[in-house]
Design an enzyme around this catalytic site. Sequence first.
Site, PDB file in Angstrom:
ATOM      1  N   GLY A 116     -18.976 -65.975 -30.986  1.00 25.57           N
ATOM      2  CA  GLY A 116     -18.970 -65.025 -32.089  1.00 25.57           C
ATOM      3  C   GLY A 116     -20.354 -64.838 -32.672  1.00 25.57           C
ATOM      4  O   GLY A 116     -21.274 -65.625 -32.416  1.00 25.57           O
TER       5      GLY A 116
ATOM      6  N   GLU B 286     -35.493 -38.857 -50.304  1.00 25.10           N
ATOM      7  CA  GLU B 286     -34.152 -39.452 -50.336  1.00 25.10           C
ATOM      8  C   GLU B 286     -33.070 -38.401 -50.591  1.00 25.10           C
ATOM      9  O   GLU B 286     -31.993 -38.461 -49.996  1.00 25.10           O
ATOM     10  CB  GLU B 286     -34.081 -40.549 -51.404  1.00 25.10           C
ATOM     11  CG  GLU B 286     -35.070 -41.696 -51.218  1.00 25.10           C
ATOM     12  CD  GLU B 286     -34.940 -42.380 -49.876  1.00 25.10           C
ATOM     13  OE1 GLU B 286     -33.844 -42.328 -49.280  1.00 25.10           O
ATOM     14  OE2 GLU B 286     -35.922 -42.947 -49.397  1.00 25.10           O
TER      15      GLU B 286
ATOM     16  N   THR C 243     -18.432 -72.879 -36.702  1.00 28.75           N
ATOM     17  CA  THR C 243     -18.553 -74.284 -37.097  1.00 28.75           C
ATOM     18  C   THR C 243     -17.494 -74.655 -38.131  1.00 28.75           C
ATOM     19  O   THR C 243     -16.944 -75.758 -38.106  1.00 28.75           O
ATOM     20  CB  THR C 243     -19.965 -74.552 -37.656  1.00 28.75           C
ATOM     21  OG1 THR C 243     -20.934 -74.144 -36.690  1.00 28.75           O
ATOM     22  CG2 THR C 243     -20.145 -76.029 -37.955  1.00 28.75           C
TER      23      THR C 243
ATOM     24  N   PRO D 150     -23.376 -64.724 -35.505  1.00 24.03           N
ATOM     25  CA  PRO D 150     -23.735 -65.713 -36.533  1.00 24.03           C
ATOM     26  C   PRO D 150     -23.006 -65.441 -37.844  1.00 24.03           C
ATOM     27  O   PRO D 150     -22.899 -64.297 -38.291  1.00 24.03           O
ATOM     28  CB  PRO D 150     -25.250 -65.522 -36.690  1.00 24.03           C
ATOM     29  CG  PRO D 150     -25.698 -64.922 -35.401  1.00 24.03           C
ATOM     30  CD  PRO D 150     -24.565 -64.066 -34.931  1.00 24.03           C
ATOM     31  N   GLY D 151     -22.491 -66.505 -38.452  1.00 24.07           N
ATOM     32  CA  GLY D 151     -21.843 -66.385 -39.754  1.00 24.07           C
ATOM     33  C   GLY D 151     -20.373 -66.055 -39.721  1.00 24.07           C
ATOM     34  O   GLY D 151     -19.766 -65.846 -40.776  1.00 24.07           O
ATOM     35  N   THR D 152     -19.761 -65.992 -38.533  1.00 19.16           N
ATOM     36  CA  THR D 152     -18.345 -65.619 -38.460  1.00 19.16           C
ATOM     37  C   THR D 152     -17.415 -66.805 -38.661  1.00 19.16           C
ATOM     38  O   THR D 152     -16.202 -66.614 -38.769  1.00 19.16           O
ATOM     39  CB  THR D 152     -18.033 -64.962 -37.109  1.00 19.16           C
ATOM     40  OG1 THR D 152     -18.523 -65.794 -36.048  1.00 19.16           O
ATOM     41  CG2 THR D 152     -18.688 -63.601 -37.007  1.00 19.16           C
ATOM     42  N   GLY D 153     -17.931 -68.033 -38.670  1.00 16.46           N
ATOM     43  CA  GLY D 153     -17.095 -69.186 -38.999  1.00 16.46           C
ATOM     44  C   GLY D 153     -16.764 -70.088 -37.830  1.00 16.46           C
ATOM     45  O   GLY D 153     -15.742 -70.775 -37.860  1.00 16.46           O
TER      46      GLY D 153
END
Length: 651
Positions: free
Chosen positions: A193, A416, A200, A195-198
């Site tokens: 997955g 903008e 660990t 990074p940061g998806t859980g």
Amino acid sequence: MSPFYKNLALWLVISLMVILLFNMFNHPGQSKQETSYSEFIAAVSDGEVNQVTIQGNDIYGKYKDGTAFRTFVPNDPDLIRVLRDKGVQITAKAAEESPWFMTILISWFPMLLLIAVWIFFMRQMQAGGGKAMSFGKSRARLVSDSARKVTFEDVAGIEEAKEELEEIIEFLRDPKKFTKLGGRIPKGVLLVGSPGTGKTLLARAIAGEAGVPFFNISGSDFVEMFVGVGASRVRDLFVQGKKHAPCIIFIDEIDAVGRHRGAGLGGGHDEREQTLNQLLVEMDGFESNDGVILISATNRPDVLDPALLRPGRFDRQVVVPLPDLRGREGILMVHVRHTPLSSDVDLSVVARGTPGFSGADLENLVNEAALLAARLNKEMVEMIDLERAKDKVMMGTERKSMIMSEREKRNTAFHEVGHALVSKFLLGTDPVHKVSIIPRGRALGVTMTLPIEDRYSYDEDYMKNTLAKLMGGRVAEELVFKHKTSGASDDIEKATTIARKMVTVYGMSESMGPIAFGQKEEAIFLGREIAQHRDYSENTAISIDEEVRRIVDEAYNTAKGILQEHEDLLHKISETLIEKETLDGKEIDVIIEATKPGLEFTRTVTAADVVAEERRQTGGSQPQTEPQEQGDPVTAKETDLPKDKLGETQA
């Protein structure tokens, strides 16, 4: 302080004391002035010496002014006569002998020191992992029962991954349920997955749920400066696992040791390859490892060796994706358990306004909101704190101390608003959420869009409209100021990338057809693309460049036509933006309706509007929440389509 460092400090202190004692007894009288023999004879001849003490070949004495001296005397038979002639007081002593214990110490000191060092290292080697010389010991840490347990209740947003792993936990608790039908548990599970998806966190939940010994180690813990240490640690890891079977071994970031072999770096006897070879043998070799389940996590499965991924080693690959709408709401509910929330907070609105956020992003958002509320001395976190936290997470902190000239401020405002107006008059684009000329992060101004639903694929019209929106800033500068600035460089780069992928990757060019051009070449050990192999002719390359140029020019002309038609709106909205510095989508809608009543354009729909409409249709009893500030522009991160979610950076 650990026992290892205590023992080391003790031996250092003992060694220093022995050296000091040796120097003290071996160099007596160093406080006296050292005098050469010639100076001593000259002083005696001049009558400056008062008394001397002769001890062997050493002479200690005093001058008539009281100064003490010391000198070494060679075999001089006339010395006594000269001293007597000059009236020097003479004292004779026998040569001093070293104490018996000092003699033994000097003779045996090197041997004693070697014996002490040998005993010290042997004790450390016998003590096990982490001690001196125990390089081959595994550094895996056994998760204790006393540690705070993470369970599946703490994991949200990845229900499919939890279901697959619950099967492994159930097998460890009741293996007969599966073995009676001839089934076997997977020997290895690979969590894949972004990074940061859980990944660990999921492994920690497995440790809390399984109720069996759980070993935790990182892939980099196998690599050492000594050749063969990594393979030795792999062997020791599985030896420990067999002793505690049934058990689970978790290797985090396995791509540190599991990359492709034979990449031409390090030779055939590379330390990393030896470690990988040993890992392959331990997972599925001649000897079985029944009861030892290996779980690993990585965000780069493409660089792993194929032998590692085959059935019998990593039998199962569990994808841990970015959470969907329901998953994001569940993750937010987990992270706000210990955070007091105001009654106006609606997590479903926050979840719908954050597509593309990972679990780590959402945790950071809640934490930032709590910090912002605490900074204002609030008792509870309010909806406005969560909205401001989203702006900070996505774009960075406001650079309030940055002073922009009036000329740059006007140029940024028109740039903008050019983006915003093109989006307003193109169907199929994400609605404009907010336009700001307050510098944030690396951007001098930003135009933010908010998709009201998760996107997993993009059609051709959406991409063409996105290109036109990117060109809107440059076109506005040319129409109003008759010049070009470097502020559109980021827009041009993104537009060129999208157009080239439309031609060479997505097959969205009629002249080139549905053909992919170019083969990617990746460096196995660098872990990223380093080149693109051209598998087409030079004439085809020219055609690709012409097609990319045509697509970008069409987007430029589309944006130019819209802004020329509505140039009065461009000036009106820009002047308002200069005055207020920030406008949300609904404020832009009000200005357009007031300036040109009845004009058709894409109206702003916020996450709160969508949630309120869904509740109205389903008869929900929950109160509708009006957003304090509108939701943040986020784009789906699973696609490689470059989006302007971070705004258009000015020069």
